[in-house]
Design a protein around this motif. Structure first.
Motif, PDB file in Angstrom:
ATOM      1  N   GLN A 287       0.736  -1.003   0.098  1.00 41.74           N
ATOM      2  CA  GLN A 287      -0.104   0.233   0.292  1.00 41.74           C
ATOM      3  C   GLN A 287       0.400   1.090  -0.074  1.00 41.74           C
ATOM      4  O   GLN A 287       1.923   1.183   1.157  1.00 41.74           O
ATOM      5  CB  GLN A 287      -0.668   0.564   1.488  1.00 41.74           C
ATOM      6  N   VAL A 288       0.631   2.107  -0.999  1.00 37.44           N
ATOM      7  CA  VAL A 288       1.248   3.551  -0.782  1.00 37.44           C
ATOM      8  C   VAL A 288       0.448   4.451  -0.547  1.00 37.44           C
ATOM      9  O   VAL A 288       0.621   5.938  -0.919  1.00 37.44           O
ATOM     10  CB  VAL A 288       2.112   3.571  -2.713  1.00 37.44           C
ATOM     11  N   ALA A 289      -0.839   4.242  -0.700  1.00 31.85           N
ATOM     12  CA  ALA A 289      -1.855   5.734  -0.203  1.00 31.85           C
ATOM     13  C   ALA A 289      -3.269   4.787   0.435  1.00 31.85           C
ATOM     14  O   ALA A 289      -3.349   3.064  -0.296  1.00 31.85           O
ATOM     15  CB  ALA A 289      -2.201   6.153  -1.782  1.00 31.85           C
ATOM     16  N   PRO A 290      -4.368   4.806   0.766  1.00 34.84           N
ATOM     17  CA  PRO A 290      -5.386   5.066   0.896  1.00 34.84           C
ATOM     18  C   PRO A 290      -6.021   3.556  -0.331  1.00 34.84           C
ATOM     19  O   PRO A 290      -6.311   3.091   0.469  1.00 34.84           O
ATOM     20  CB  PRO A 290      -6.270   5.865   1.414  1.00 34.84           C
ATOM     21  N   ALA A 291      -6.148   3.904  -1.280  1.00 37.90           N
ATOM     22  CA  ALA A 291      -6.813   3.352  -2.208  1.00 37.90           C
ATOM     23  C   ALA A 291      -5.350   2.474  -3.645  1.00 37.90           C
ATOM     24  O   ALA A 291      -6.371   3.083  -4.667  1.00 37.90           O
ATOM     25  CB  ALA A 291      -8.059   4.021  -2.741  1.00 37.90           C
ATOM     26  N   GLU A 292      -4.504   3.175  -3.264  1.00 40.76           N
ATOM     27  CA  GLU A 292      -3.347   3.224  -4.347  1.00 40.76           C
ATOM     28  C   GLU A 292      -2.288   1.857  -3.745  1.00 40.76           C
ATOM     29  O   GLU A 292      -1.765   2.362  -2.376  1.00 40.76           O
ATOM     30  CB  GLU A 292      -2.696   4.031  -4.534  1.00 40.76           C
ATOM     31  N   TRP A 293      -1.901   0.357  -4.965  1.00 40.24           N
ATOM     32  CA  TRP A 293      -0.860  -0.238  -4.068  1.00 40.24           C
ATOM     33  C   TRP A 293       0.027  -0.436  -5.880  1.00 40.24           C
ATOM     34  O   TRP A 293      -0.557  -0.744  -6.368  1.00 40.24           O
ATOM     35  CB  TRP A 293      -1.389  -1.288  -4.051  1.00 40.24           C
ATOM     36  N   ALA A 294       1.012  -0.411  -4.832  1.00 38.21           N
ATOM     37  CA  ALA A 294       2.409  -1.017  -5.807  1.00 38.21           C
ATOM     38  C   ALA A 294       2.371  -3.142  -5.212  1.00 38.21           C
ATOM     39  O   ALA A 294       2.118  -3.057  -4.779  1.00 38.21           O
ATOM     40  CB  ALA A 294       3.434  -0.426  -5.016  1.00 38.21           C
ATOM     41  N   VAL A 295       1.835  -3.265  -6.674  1.00 43.42           N
ATOM     42  CA  VAL A 295       2.292  -4.692  -7.081  1.00 43.42           C
ATOM     43  C   VAL A 295       3.139  -5.454  -7.555  1.00 43.42           C
ATOM     44  O   VAL A 295       3.299  -5.467  -8.981  1.00 43.42           O
ATOM     45  CB  VAL A 295       0.472  -4.669  -7.382  1.00 43.42           C
ATOM     46  N   SER A 296       3.381  -6.196  -7.224  1.00 38.82           N
ATOM     47  CA  SER A 296       4.477  -7.507  -7.330  1.00 38.82           C
ATOM     48  C   SER A 296       3.671  -8.356  -7.920  1.00 38.82           C
ATOM     49  O   SER A 296       3.380  -9.106  -6.959  1.00 38.82           O
ATOM     50  CB  SER A 296       5.878  -7.376  -6.793  1.00 38.82           C
ATOM     51  N   MET A 297       4.772  -9.336  -9.069  1.00 38.06           N
ATOM     52  CA  MET A 297       3.970 -10.660  -9.388  1.00 38.06           C
ATOM     53  C   MET A 297       5.266 -11.612  -9.539  1.00 38.06           C
ATOM     54  O   MET A 297       5.940 -10.654 -10.994  1.00 38.06           O
ATOM     55  CB  MET A 297       3.010 -10.417 -10.414  1.00 38.06           C
TER      56      MET A 297
END
Length: 344
Positions: A287-297
């Motif tokens: 999570q980087v902000a309330p409704a934002e995510w950095a996603v790794s796969m």
């Protein structure tokens, strides 16, 4: 200047014509008074930053005097990635608005350049150095090798073709780039070419042990405790990805605050997630902000995670990719789960 590009998703390697176009692009920045701007992607990892700073030192050896290095966002670099030539970095707001030569590093798409993307148009010549198969082919000259283990492989070869001799500081930057993107030479794209380059860099006098300890074997005690809590909430879905298995974990801003940790410590957590034996695909939401995510796969070979990342606005490789997700963690996991199902 000739334009040479590789289509997104290509597996072709650069031709001699491609290399010649890149060499000519760099030489355009060697003219007296020429202004050169180097840019890597937002939230730079070791490959992006190390390739850029290693290449910058090479340009200095070639006589470039008006040289800037930057990346989108706040000018902040995680402590483990501090390396030689950090003094070359400037805030994005100070970047030349219309350089004679722009070189980008490790950015698979224009969006990864953030507010600096307009330099692709205002620069007299723009050269893209990358290794992502999902690269969109932007830039006036695009040198993309999807078979290369890291952008540093491409940057080092271009420096060789420009007859730039390696020194210890340049080698340290390029080695950090190489070792981070190959996972200490563990990933599938670790070829004989990779080890040959590593040998050249080590021969320049770098301290391999110190670099490895700093990057891979050192983290704050608070981060270790936080990793344990996040992994304690991890979920395994053996039926997902066509029965190949999906494992995912979610790290929140509350986790960071509770353990008083900076966001960059989460970059290493994907390695703990992907080692789960029962899952082909690993997913980490940061999570980087309330409704934002950095996603790794990550994928062990059964799934193509780059296809999912591209569909969701990101990019990467078949076995390692990422994107920025918006909404709740559950919504993002559902989006990935559905696209995995569509592959099988």
């Amino acid at each position: 200047m000739n334009t040479t590009t590789l289509a997104a998703g290509t597996t072709g390697r650069p031709t001699e014509q491609d290399w010649a176009a890149a060499v000519n692009a760099v030489r355009s920045g060697l003219r007296p008074g020429a202004r050169v701007l180097l840019v890597c992607h937002v939230n730079p990892d070791g490959d992006a930053l190390g390739s850029m700073l290693g290449f910058a030192q090479g340009l200095r050896k070639l006589g470039v005097t008006s040289l800037q290095c930057t990346f989108p966002g706040a000018l902040s670099v995680p402590e483990p990635l501090h390396m030689p030539a950090m003094d070359l970095l400037i805030p994005e707001g100070a970047a030349d608005p219309a350089p004679d030569l722009l070189v980008t590093f490790d950015a698979a798409s224009e969006s990864r350049l953030g507010a600096l993307v307009d330099r692709l148009e205002t620069a007299t010549v723009s050269l893209v150095l990358d290794h992502h198969a999902s690269n969109t082919g932007f830039g006036k000259v695009s040198l993309v090798d999807p078979c290369a283990a890291a952008t540093s492989v491409v940057a080092a070869e271009l420096l060789r073709r420009l007859d730039v001799p390696l020194d210890r500081e340049m080698a340290e930057c390029l080695y950090i780039a190489l070792v981070t993107d190959t996972g200490s030479f563990k990933f599938d794209l670790t070829t004989p070419e990779v080890h040959e380059l590593a040998a050249r860099l080590v021969a320049a006098g770098i301290d391999v042990g110190a670099i490895s300890r700093r990057i891979f074997d050192s983290r704050p005690f608070g981060a270790v405790r936080m990793f344990g809590e996040v992994m304690g909430r991890a979920q395994l879905e053996p039926e997902s990805a066509g029965g190949r298995g999906l494992v995912y974990a979610v790290a929140t801003l509350d986790d960071l605050a509770k353990h008083q940790q900076p966001p960059y410590v989460l970059e290493a957590l994907i390695d703990s997630v992907r080692c789960v034996a029962e899952a082909d695909v690993a997913l980490l939401l940061k999570q980087v902000a309330p409704a934002e995510w950095a996603v790794s796969m990550r994928s062990k070979g059964g799934a193509d995670v780059s296809r999912i990342a591209v569909e969701l606005g990101g990019g990467g490789h078949r076995l390692a990719a990422g994107f920025t997700g918006h909404g709740t963690a559950e919504q993002i996991i559902d989006a990935v789960r559905g696209r995995l199902a569509a592959q099988f």
